[in-house]
Design an enzyme around this catalytic site. Structure first.
Site, PDB file in Angstrom:
ATOM      1  N   CYS A 178      18.209   6.339   6.285  1.00 57.22           N
ATOM      2  CA  CYS A 178      17.207   6.214   7.038  1.00 57.22           C
ATOM      3  C   CYS A 178      16.651   7.184   7.923  1.00 57.22           C
ATOM      4  CB  CYS A 178      17.492   4.810   7.899  1.00 57.22           C
ATOM      5  SG  CYS A 178      16.217   4.080   8.992  1.00 57.22           S
ATOM      6  N   VAL A 196      17.142  -1.283  10.096  1.00 57.08           N
ATOM      7  CA  VAL A 196      17.681  -0.417  11.139  1.00 57.08           C
ATOM      8  C   VAL A 196      16.795   0.672  11.487  1.00 57.08           C
ATOM      9  CG1 VAL A 196      19.823  -0.579  10.085  1.00 57.08           C
ATOM     10  CG2 VAL A 196      18.385   1.011   9.055  1.00 57.08           C
ATOM     11  N   GLU A 203      13.535  -0.994  16.524  1.00 55.84           N
ATOM     12  CA  GLU A 203      12.490   0.164  16.211  1.00 55.84           C
ATOM     13  C   GLU A 203      12.908   1.276  17.017  1.00 55.84           C
ATOM     14  OE1 GLU A 203       9.791   0.099  14.618  1.00 55.84           O
ATOM     15  OE2 GLU A 203      10.410  -1.806  13.706  1.00 55.84           O
ATOM     16  N   SER A 204      12.755   2.329  16.129  1.00 56.20           N
ATOM     17  CA  SER A 204      13.409   3.718  16.637  1.00 56.20           C
ATOM     18  C   SER A 204      12.826   4.306  17.852  1.00 56.20           C
ATOM     19  CB  SER A 204      13.432   4.721  15.431  1.00 56.20           C
ATOM     20  OG  SER A 204      11.830   4.993  15.041  1.00 56.20           O
TER      21      SER A 204
END
Length: 227
Positions: free
Chosen positions: A14, A54, A71-72
């Site tokens: 990811c 993820v 949420e990155s």
């Protein structure tokens, strides 16, 4: 499962997980990392992740309870606001907002990369290739003298783009996509990010092999176009 003060829930490939990992490593804060298989989601993950994606950041509280962030970009912003270490956003509010916008632009490129790596169709591949090249032309116009997005100081925009460039470490071995042909500043930026220790440490040592396997499972045109 046990939790520590900060636990990053990950998947091997990811790119959004990589953003959060890079930010954590740049901040120099300790964290645990739990890697899951998204094709067989654990029950505890399904209970924690509203979107089923993820990264997640599990944040332990002093009273023993836990908060979960998803949420990155949200995770990166939280780390910037709460953790010690170097600042990864500009102090000026306008510049900071511009950097956040370029992080979203990196996400848009990742959307095209997804199509590039998963399609078995030559026409779709070429369309995605051209879309990525067009977007990188916009990035080229925004870059200064480097080595990073905002000059000498590494920031969250760099953390957002590093996983984009990492895809092409394999793609470039398979086919000449041409997406970096007309963007010399972007090429230099890519090279500078590849040398950054946090970028290298954001993935496992077998990342390239795993990505190659992912392409094979999707019958990716990239593999058939291999030189």
């Amino acid at each position: 499962m046990e939790t520590t003060a900060l636990t990053l829930v990950s998947h091997d490939l990811c790119p959004y997980v990589q953003r959060a990992a890079i930010a954590l490593l740049e901040k120099g804060v300790g964290f645990a990392r739990v890697t899951i298989d998204l094709s067989v989601r654990p029950d505890w993950f399904a209970a924690l992740s509203p979107l089923g994606k993820v990264p997640l950041l599990r944040v332990g509280r002093p009273d023993g309870s836990e908060a979960v962030l998803f949420e990155s970009n949200v995770i990166c912003e939280y780390l910037e606001e709460t953790q010690p270490g170097p600042k990864l956003h500009p102090a000026d509010p306008l510049a900071r907002a511009q950097h956040r916008a370029w992080m979203e632009f990196a996400s848009a490129i990742l959307g095209d990369v997804w199509g590039l790596e998963t399609t078995p169709d030559a026409a779709v591949f070429d369309g995605k290739r051209q879309a990525i090249a067009t977007k990188f032309a916009r990035v080229e116009a925004a870059l200064g003298d480097g080595p990073y997005f905002a000059g000498e100081r590494f920031g969250l925009v760099d953390a957002a783009f590093a996983p984009v460039f990492r895809y092409f470490d394999l793609f470039d071995l398979l086919a000449d996509t041409g997406v970096f042909a007309a963007v010399p500043k972007v090429r230099d930026w890519r090279a500078a990010l590849a040398r950054r220790p946090s970028v290298g440490a954001a993935v496992a040592v077998d990342y390239v092999e795993r990505l190659h396997g992912f392409l094979a499972r999707h019958d990716a045109y990239l593999l058939r176009a291999a030189r």
